[in-house]
Design a protein around this motif. Structure first.
Motif, mmCIF file in Angstrom:
data_model
loop_
_atom_site.group_PDB
_atom_site.id
_atom_site.type_symbol
_atom_site.label_atom_id
_atom_site.label_comp_id
_atom_site.label_asym_id
_atom_site.label_seq_id
_atom_site.Cartn_x
_atom_site.Cartn_y
_atom_site.Cartn_z
ATOM 1 N N PHE A 55 0.821 -1.205 0.000
ATOM 2 C CA PHE A 55 0.000 0.000 0.000
ATOM 3 C C PHE A 55 0.862 1.265 0.000
ATOM 4 C CE2 PHE A 55 -3.902 -2.129 2.214
ATOM 5 C CZ PHE A 55 -4.209 -2.770 1.026
ATOM 6 N N VAL A 56 1.881 1.289 0.843
ATOM 7 C CA VAL A 56 2.774 2.455 0.885
ATOM 8 C C VAL A 56 3.474 2.622 -0.462
ATOM 9 C CG1 VAL A 56 4.803 3.476 1.983
ATOM 10 C CG2 VAL A 56 3.119 2.269 3.382
ATOM 11 N N GLY A 211 3.024 7.101 1.628
ATOM 12 C CA GLY A 211 3.726 6.846 0.373
ATOM 13 C C GLY A 211 3.672 8.048 -0.544
ATOM 14 N N MET A 212 2.512 8.691 -0.626
ATOM 15 C CA MET A 212 2.366 9.907 -1.417
ATOM 16 C C MET A 212 3.249 11.024 -0.862
ATOM 17 S SD MET A 212 -1.762 9.975 -2.066
ATOM 18 C CE MET A 212 -1.688 11.373 -3.167
ATOM 19 N N GLY A 213 3.364 11.063 0.465
ATOM 20 C CA GLY A 213 4.194 12.086 1.097
ATOM 21 C C GLY A 213 5.641 11.978 0.670
ATOM 22 N N VAL A 239 15.596 -1.182 10.586
ATOM 23 C CA VAL A 239 15.556 -1.493 12.021
ATOM 24 C C VAL A 239 14.246 -1.002 12.629
ATOM 25 C CG1 VAL A 239 16.598 -0.987 14.259
ATOM 26 C CG2 VAL A 239 18.055 -1.531 12.303
ATOM 27 N N SER A 240 13.792 0.173 12.203
ATOM 28 C CA SER A 240 12.539 0.720 12.726
ATOM 29 C C SER A 240 11.358 -0.171 12.366
ATOM 30 C CB SER A 240 12.310 2.133 12.171
ATOM 31 O OG SER A 240 13.318 3.019 12.609
ATOM 32 N N PRO A 274 4.158 3.063 8.565
ATOM 33 C CA PRO A 274 4.372 3.635 7.230
ATOM 34 C C PRO A 274 5.527 4.627 7.168
ATOM 35 C CG PRO A 274 2.034 3.584 7.745
ATOM 36 C CD PRO A 274 2.768 3.248 9.019
ATOM 37 N N ILE A 275 5.767 5.355 8.259
ATOM 38 C CA ILE A 275 6.894 6.297 8.284
ATOM 39 C C ILE A 275 8.210 5.533 8.195
ATOM 40 C CG2 ILE A 275 8.112 8.011 9.683
ATOM 41 C CD1 ILE A 275 5.417 8.839 10.855
ATOM 42 N N ALA A 276 8.322 4.437 8.949
ATOM 43 C CA ALA A 276 9.531 3.609 8.887
ATOM 44 C C ALA A 276 9.714 3.038 7.482
ATOM 45 C CB ALA A 276 9.433 2.477 9.912
ATOM 46 N N ILE A 277 8.625 2.659 6.849
ATOM 47 C CA ILE A 277 8.693 2.076 5.505
ATOM 48 C C ILE A 277 9.175 3.103 4.483
ATOM 49 C CG2 ILE A 277 7.317 1.103 3.611
ATOM 50 C CD1 ILE A 277 5.593 -0.276 5.747
ATOM 51 N N ILE A 278 8.683 4.344 4.553
ATOM 52 C CA ILE A 278 9.122 5.329 3.556
ATOM 53 C C ILE A 278 10.581 5.734 3.790
ATOM 54 C CG2 ILE A 278 6.796 6.186 3.111
ATOM 55 C CD1 ILE A 278 7.481 8.680 4.762
#
Length: 363
Positions: A55-56, A211-213, A239-240, A274-278
């Protein structure tokens, strides 16, 4: 900036394969429930976050590629939507048709319209019927419909986008709850709240937003400068992600529930993960590490390209049918990937290319 343009997001394509593998392990975790320690099992029980990675990534790629351009005219939006339909529906329809034609497996499913339209996954009652995992395609398609508008809001002011998505969530909750009060909502349309939050775009929109961000930041000079201040993003993001999975898993009471079933786990899942993923994605695109090298390898890129097929066949009808003929000790993991690659090369890819060419001719 040249680095991630040159490799065309190859590492992100490879990451799709990793996400698909996580979902496969998650869906097969029941076989190890009595063999692995509780701490390990509840960690694996949160590997559904592979869907969050998808999704991200969708949020990032669509925003980076299209921005708000599909809104320039009715024709441009139509072509954009048709391309998105061509991306997910043809293969899904083929697999679903095979399922319905094989009455041994589909005899108890008669919701044809809901299944073919993907509306089935908006109802809790039908959400585990047909090709079960296709619920995420419904979530994706809702995002496809709204993505250009969301990016337009994001460009104007990020708070506008957040307010819209918050309002969208409240509308979904209001519809589901309102129907429950009116007639009991027997089919569970956008109800109960736990179902709507975990299985529909109304509750999962934040994953696409982040993801858009990332795409928005990469489109702006100040955004690039901000991202470049993040040091060792691959390591920090990776790691996050692991630590946040552990944090979510902490709220699981036993091997049969998920940490996201608690509101604390859900909040971590929707707003911190999601923040860790981006951050991890940015690291893959901007840093040369052994992780990006592996994910950019020809094998991982091939698996990443075939990951959509793998996702649709690793569970439900195709896998059940395959198991009736052959069932290997690895739960058909390797065989499913072989089938996925073949279907991708012979069916999905050429079918999409043909659709894309036909859509391009629209004037």
């Amino acid at each position: 900036m040249e680095a991630f343009q040159k490799n065309k997001f190859d590492a992100l394509t490879g990451m799709r394969a990793v996400a698909a593998i996580m979902v496969f392990v998650y869906h097969n975790r029941k076989y190890w429930r009595n063999d692995l320690p509780f701490e390990i099992m509840r960690f694996i029980s949160e590997w559904h976050i592979g869907v969050t990675v998808f999704f991200v990534l969708s949020g990032f790629l669509l925003a980076y590629r299209y921005e708000e351009k599909p809104l320039e005219s009715k024709k441009s939006y139509l072509k954009y939507i048709l391309l998105r339909i061509a991306r997910i529906f043809p293969l899904y329809w083929i697999l679903l048709s095979a399922f319905f034609l094989d009455v041994k497996y589909s005899k108890d499913v008669d919701t044809y319209f809901l299944q073919y339209s993907l509306f089935y996954s908006l109802f809790e009652k039908y959400s585990v019927s047909g090709i079960v995992q296709a619920w995420s395609l419904t979530v994706e398609f809702f995002f496809y419909l709204l993505a250009p508008f969301l990016f337009l809001l994001l460009k104007k002011n990020w708070s506008y986008c957040i307010l819209f998505l918050a309002g969208f969530f409240l509308v979904g909750w209001g519809i589901g709850y309102g129907l429950h009060e009116y007639n009991g909502n027997p089919d569970g349309f956008l109800y109960p709240l736990k179902f709507m939050t975990g299985s529909t775009f109304f509750g999962r929109s934040s994953e696409f937003f982040f993801g858009m961000g990332l795409a928005y930041l990469m489109k702006k000079e100040k955004g690039i400068q901000f991202l470049k201040k993040l040091k060792r993003s691959t390591l920090m993001g990776g790691v996050s992600i692991i630590l946040l999975i552990i944090a979510i898993a902490f709220f699981a009471r036993n091997n049969f529930v998920h940490g996201v079933e608690r509101w604390e786990g859900r909040l971590i899942h929707e707003f911190l993960l999601p923040i860790a993923i981006i951050i991890f994605f940015w690291g893959l695109m901007s840093e040369k590490t052994w992780i990006s090298k592996v994910l950019s390898s020809k094998l991982l890129i091939l698996l990443g390209n075939a990951s959509f097929v793998f996702y649709l066949i690793h569970l439900s009808y195709f896998n059940m049918k395959l198991k009736s003929y052959i069932y290997l000790p690895d739960r058909n993991f390797v065989l499913l990937w072989i089938c996925s690659i073949i279907i991708y090369l012979l069916i999905e890819k050429p079918l999409y290319e043909k659709c894309r060419k036909l859509i391009a001719k629209i004037k």
